[in-house]
Design an enzyme around this catalytic site. Structure first.
Site, PDB file in Angstrom:
ATOM      1  CE  LYS A  91      -4.800   0.920   0.373  1.00 57.99           C
ATOM      2  NZ  LYS A  91      -5.687   0.081  -0.468  1.00 57.99           N
ATOM      3  N   GLY A 191     -20.961   6.450   4.066  1.00 53.19           N
ATOM      4  CA  GLY A 191     -20.360   7.036   2.861  1.00 53.19           C
ATOM      5  C   GLY A 191     -20.713   6.412   1.326  1.00 53.19           C
ATOM      6  CB  VAL A 192     -23.358   7.263  -0.470  1.00 54.91           C
ATOM      7  CG1 VAL A 192     -24.061   6.591   0.529  1.00 54.91           C
ATOM      8  CG2 VAL A 192     -24.041   8.808  -0.378  1.00 54.91           C
ATOM      9  N   GLY A 193     -19.828   7.393  -1.370  1.00 56.46           N
ATOM     10  CA  GLY A 193     -18.719   8.058  -2.287  1.00 56.46           C
ATOM     11  C   GLY A 193     -18.421   7.346  -3.352  1.00 56.46           C
ATOM     12  CE  LYS A 194     -12.303   6.226  -4.822  1.00 57.49           C
ATOM     13  NZ  LYS A 194     -10.996   6.552  -5.508  1.00 57.49           N
ATOM     14  CB  VAL A 195     -17.098   1.780  -2.475  1.00 56.05           C
ATOM     15  CG1 VAL A 195     -18.104   0.340  -2.430  1.00 56.05           C
ATOM     16  CG2 VAL A 195     -15.686   1.711  -3.161  1.00 56.05           C
ATOM     17  N   GLY A 196     -19.833   3.334  -1.824  1.00 53.04           N
ATOM     18  CA  GLY A 196     -20.651   3.266  -1.204  1.00 53.04           C
ATOM     19  C   GLY A 196     -22.278   4.025  -2.518  1.00 53.04           C
ATOM     20  CG  HIS A 197     -22.343   5.833  -6.370  1.00 51.57           C
ATOM     21  ND1 HIS A 197     -21.242   6.054  -5.692  1.00 51.57           N
ATOM     22  CD2 HIS A 197     -22.459   5.899  -7.368  1.00 51.57           C
ATOM     23  CE1 HIS A 197     -20.532   5.777  -7.414  1.00 51.57           C
ATOM     24  NE2 HIS A 197     -21.118   5.366  -8.102  1.00 51.57           N
TER      25      HIS A 197
END
Length: 363
Positions: A91, A191-197
């Site tokens: 990482k 969290g509804v950004g890149k993955v959440g949405h």
């Protein structure tokens, strides 16, 4: 205080003498001309080259950045092992606000550092980095995945990350309620950004009742514009206390499950996309003691790394989706192992991953 190398003594203590140690290699990267300060951490290459994304984040201190890189890279060793990939854990973190300092020149400088490792580390997107960024980094190194389809890549790995979390959620429902369906279940997504949405889309399509929150109002607005039936609450503190919540899905940054949140959780299941959800050792036992089923984060969010690993061999979406669908079976196997050994699911997942890594070292 620094030692003769100029590195912080705290950093060296972390690397060599703390419980977070045991990593094969940690590279501190600096390019004064572009302002790049980065940490690349390789936890293990027993299963193959370390694979994991690049996080671009305004850490308060360099020590925080190193600690995050170590935790995340260790998590990638376990994630890749549980996903059945021939990759170890790596990482990277870039220190700074990406909205303020991210430039093409900085990304190219970072790419040169990745390339200097000769393939021991393969990078991809993470918080603060995107497909377009990986296209730039790939101009300086061949050891880059998560690129755009126009540049021979797989595109946005968030799609299969969300799909994998959805499979883990279905497995949790199967284990706890005897039915994998989430129809009629109340699911809270933080969290509804890149993955959440994308995850919200799967849940709505199945008929779940979805409640969301995000620190970015525009992210909530995008979800509700697309899915008007979704409701929103002010913050995570309100979400985890929502009456009748069946599933809590942390999909933002790590440390979502701690001494303050676990006692007030109303959900029976925790299954989300965020990395390193357990704030410290012992939280997994606190969840088990409360009867809350925890689906280990690095198991259920492995869809993205399955996708970017496949890119190295010529990307095929259907092949990746088939692999990601197996997260359902893997999650069920972890719950079964946890019950058999009388330990929390997080500990069971660690045992399985550690066994695969140990066996690889003997070959």
């Amino acid at each position: 205080m620094t030692d003769v190398t100029g590195a912080s003594v705290d950093v060296l203590n972390t690397l060599f003498r703390s419980e977070q140690g045991g990593h094969e290699q940690v590279v501190l990267c600096q390019d004064r001309a572009t302002g790049l300060k980065a940490v690349i951490a390789l936890h293990s290459t027993a299963l193959g080259p370390g694979l994991g994304g690049t996080r671009f984040y305004p850490y308060a201190t360099e020590q925080d950045a190193v600690t995050d890189a170590l935790n995340l890279s260790r998590g990638m060793s376990y994630k890749n092992a549980m996903a059945g990939l021939d990759h170890g854990g790596g990482k990277a973190v870039i220190i700074g606000d990406p909205e303020q300092i991210k430039t093409e020149e900085l990304l190219l400088a970072y790419g040169r550092f990745v390339d200097s490792l000769g393939g021991r580390y393969v990078t991809a997107c993470d918080v603060g980095t995107y497909v377009a960024d990986m296209d730039v980094v790939a101009r300086a190194s061949r050891w880059v995945t998560g690129r755009s389809p126009e540049n021979g890549g797989a595109g946005d790995s968030s799609v299969l990350t969300a799909f994998g979390v959805y499979q883990g959620m279905r497995a949790s429902a199967q284990h706890l309620w005897g039915d994998p369906s989430l129809r009629g279940r109340k699911v809270g997504v933080a969290g509804v950004g890149k993955v959440g949405h994308y995850l919200v889309g799967h849940l709505v399509d199945e008929g779940a009742e979805v409640v969301v929150t995000d620190v970015r109002e525009e992210s909530v607005r995008r979800v509700r514009d697309r899915h008007p039936q979704v409701t929103a609450v002010a913050d995570t503190a309100a979400l985890i206390r929502t009456e009748g919540l069946d599933v809590y899905a942390p999909c933002a940054l790590g440390g979502a499950l701690d001494d303050a949140t676990v006692p007030v959780l109303t959900a029976s299941v925790v299954c989300g996309a965020a990395n390193n959800q357990l704030a410290h050792p012992g939280v997994e036992k606190d969840l088990a003691d409360r009867g809350i089923l925890y689906a280990p984060d690095y198991v259920v969010n492995a869809g993205g790394v399955i996708q970017v690993a496949d890119e190295l061999h010529g990307f095929d979406f259907d092949r990746c989706k088939t692999k990601a669908s197996k997260i359902f079976d893997t999650t069920l196997a972890i719950f079964a192992r946890a019950k058999e050994d009388g330990i929390p699911p997080a500990a069971a997942a660690d045992r399985i991953a550690e066994q695969r890594i140990a066996e690889a070292r003997l070959r």
